[in-house]
Design a protein around this motif. Structure first.
Motif, PDB file in Angstrom:
ATOM      1  N   MET A  66     -15.424  38.437 -52.751  1.00 31.83           N
ATOM      2  CA  MET A  66     -14.309  39.219 -53.274  1.00 31.83           C
ATOM      3  C   MET A  66     -14.670  40.699 -53.226  1.00 31.83           C
ATOM      4  O   MET A  66     -15.664  41.125 -53.790  1.00 31.83           O
ATOM      5  N   LYS A  67     -13.874  41.441 -52.547  1.00 32.10           N
ATOM      6  CA  LYS A  67     -14.112  42.877 -52.404  1.00 32.10           C
ATOM      7  C   LYS A  67     -13.258  43.626 -53.424  1.00 32.10           C
ATOM      8  O   LYS A  67     -12.061  43.400 -53.525  1.00 32.10           O
ATOM      9  N   LEU A  68     -13.903  44.506 -54.201  1.00 35.04           N
ATOM     10  CA  LEU A  68     -13.176  45.296 -55.197  1.00 35.04           C
ATOM     11  C   LEU A  68     -12.591  46.530 -54.528  1.00 35.04           C
ATOM     12  O   LEU A  68     -13.265  47.244 -53.795  1.00 35.04           O
ATOM     13  N   ARG A  69     -11.343  46.741 -54.774  1.00 35.76           N
ATOM     14  CA  ARG A  69     -10.673  47.926 -54.251  1.00 35.76           C
ATOM     15  C   ARG A  69     -10.609  48.986 -55.348  1.00 35.76           C
ATOM     16  O   ARG A  69     -10.707  48.684 -56.527  1.00 35.76           O
ATOM     17  N   LYS A  70     -10.456  50.213 -54.937  1.00 33.46           N
ATOM     18  CA  LYS A  70     -10.386  51.326 -55.885  1.00 33.46           C
ATOM     19  C   LYS A  70      -9.225  51.127 -56.858  1.00 33.46           C
ATOM     20  O   LYS A  70      -9.342  51.393 -58.045  1.00 33.46           O
ATOM     21  N   ARG A  71      -8.122  50.621 -56.366  1.00 33.72           N
ATOM     22  CA  ARG A  71      -6.948  50.379 -57.218  1.00 33.72           C
ATOM     23  C   ARG A  71      -7.268  49.356 -58.315  1.00 33.72           C
ATOM     24  O   ARG A  71      -6.843  49.497 -59.451  1.00 33.72           O
ATOM     25  N   ASP A  72      -8.048  48.330 -57.973  1.00 31.30           N
ATOM     26  CA  ASP A  72      -8.422  47.309 -58.955  1.00 31.30           C
ATOM     27  C   ASP A  72      -9.307  47.901 -60.057  1.00 31.30           C
ATOM     28  O   ASP A  72      -9.220  47.508 -61.219  1.00 31.30           O
ATOM     29  N   LEU A  73     -10.170  48.834 -59.695  1.00 29.49           N
ATOM     30  CA  LEU A  73     -11.055  49.447 -60.690  1.00 29.49           C
ATOM     31  C   LEU A  73     -10.295  50.383 -61.625  1.00 29.49           C
ATOM     32  O   LEU A  73     -10.617  50.503 -62.801  1.00 29.49           O
ATOM     33  N   PHE A 122      -6.997  50.215 -62.500  1.00 30.40           N
ATOM     34  CA  PHE A 122      -6.049  49.517 -63.359  1.00 30.40           C
ATOM     35  C   PHE A 122      -6.630  48.260 -64.000  1.00 30.40           C
ATOM     36  O   PHE A 122      -5.888  47.410 -64.493  1.00 30.40           O
ATOM     37  N   ALA A 123      -7.949  48.129 -64.018  1.00 30.41           N
ATOM     38  CA  ALA A 123      -8.580  46.954 -64.617  1.00 30.41           C
ATOM     39  C   ALA A 123      -8.383  46.983 -66.138  1.00 30.41           C
ATOM     40  O   ALA A 123      -8.395  48.049 -66.766  1.00 30.41           O
ATOM     41  N   LYS A 124      -8.209  45.824 -66.736  1.00 28.74           N
ATOM     42  CA  LYS A 124      -8.019  45.726 -68.181  1.00 28.74           C
ATOM     43  C   LYS A 124      -9.390  45.861 -68.857  1.00 28.74           C
ATOM     44  O   LYS A 124     -10.319  45.135 -68.518  1.00 28.74           O
TER      45      LYS A 124
END
Length: 67
Positions: A1-8, A10-12
């Motif tokens: 699973m690759k983390l994207r900048k957007r995921d970091l 808006f992460a809860k």
């Protein structure tokens, strides 16, 4: 699973992180309401009594003759 900048972005956050952030913000807002006003022209004076009396005397101390 690759983390994207957007995921970091808006992460809860974890519950403990959110609680600590809210406590910090609350204390900061409280400080802004109760901090003392700065008075113009006040200076901080040095603490007295930090140096021995022999250093702060204007005349050199007289040595007592040895017996």
């Amino acid at each position: 699973m690759k983390l994207r900048k957007r995921d970091l972005i808006f992460a809860k956050p974890r519950r403990s992180t959110a609680v600590l952030a809210m406590v910090w913000i609350g204390i900061f807002v409280l400080y802004l309401f109760v901090k003392p006003e700065q008075q113009a022209g006040t200076t901080i004076l040095p603490l007295s009594g930090l140096l021995p009396a022999s250093i702060t005397q204007s005349e050199p101390a007289q040595a007592e003759p040895a017996n």
